[in-house]
Design an enzyme around this catalytic site. Sequence first.
Site, PDB file in Angstrom:
ATOM      1  CD  GLN A   1      14.702  69.122  65.749  1.00  0.00           C
ATOM      2  OE1 GLN A   1      14.049  70.122  65.439  1.00  0.00           O
ATOM      3  NE2 GLN A   1      15.479  69.095  66.816  1.00  0.00           N
TER       4      GLN A   1
ATOM      5  CG  ASP B   1      13.583  64.728  74.656  1.00  0.00           C
ATOM      6  OD1 ASP B   1      14.636  64.260  74.209  1.00  0.00           O
ATOM      7  OD2 ASP B   1      12.711  65.239  73.929  1.00  0.00           O
TER       8      ASP B   1
ATOM      9  CG  ASN C   1       8.717  66.492  73.221  1.00  0.00           C
ATOM     10  OD1 ASN C   1       9.540  65.587  73.097  1.00  0.00           O
ATOM     11  ND2 ASN C   1       7.915  66.845  72.234  1.00  0.00           N
ATOM     12  CE  LYS C   2      14.059  69.095  70.090  1.00  0.00           C
ATOM     13  NZ  LYS C   2      15.422  69.332  70.609  1.00  0.00           N
TER      14      LYS C   2
END
Length: 335
Positions: free
Chosen positions: A193, A234, A244-245
């Site tokens: 990403q 998130d 989070n990621k």
Amino acid sequence: MRFNEQADGVIILDQTLLPGKEAYLTLTTAEEIWDAIYKLKVRGAPAIGVAAAYGIYVCARRIDTAEKSVFVNEFRKIKEYLAGSRPTAVNLVAALNRMERVLVAHPTLSVPEWKELLYKEAIAIREEDAAACRQIGENCLELLRPGMGILTHCNAGHLAVSEYGTALAPIYLGQERGYGFKVFADETRPLLQGARLTAYELSRAGVDVTLICDNMASVVMRKGWVHAVVVGCDRVAANGDVANKIGTSGVAILARHYKIPFYVLGPTSTIDGSCPDGDSIVIEERNPDEVTEMWYSRRMAPKDVKVYNPAFDITPHELITAIITEKGIFYKNNR
């Protein structure tokens, strides 16, 4: 992302095709909306919430009944189905619950009147997200100085929200005001990403952005090129732990070692007061092929090797300098 009345669907930019191709999809069924969220055609916690709000409205429009009990029953089936597409991002369920509350709060209205209110609520969710993101950027900008080097992980820009982004909002605002930030974007394995999305949108905006592999973050920090880390989120637990990621917690550990402030940026809609801590957050696990085959012309790992592919990790609150929302800046001692 927007609702198109003529097409009777949600229009999204397919992020899985970026940066090579810009293609817009029209989503008209619950299955298409679920698939778009699960396969990351639309992604980013706030954007998922907006997509879910528009999506369940589109589906509600197609419930062909004037009987309110039948409508509510079908609505809730669709809601539960869409909620299962991504379990970690709290915005998804929050948006769906908010849409359902429209029905609960107005029990005397007719089905057509419900549908009209659902449309207005979906628009409100999108507009509130856009306003929140800009304010998040303004709040974070108070902590940054012109010319700073900033490292970010994954993508928390305008592709992940309605406008501006969360972690990238201060960078965009700084760009508008001549701050001249130098951004380092982690590629963010395994779905890239950072490489595909963050580098794409920042370079298009004229921001000075340098792409690095995830395992290079320590090098640029050690060289003194990074003065702050900004990431999205998130889900934020009640104690301040952040989901989070995948890879975010590693960046936080490095930032602590090199005495670099680590800021988490997100709207208050990502805060889950019912979740006590990070250990209580369900972490989505994804297809092993994302690690072994995706982006490669041929498989890059032995066929029988086991793969562990969590989509998110938990950053403990003690590694976070501050959580920045549209409501303000929250440090450890004022959570």
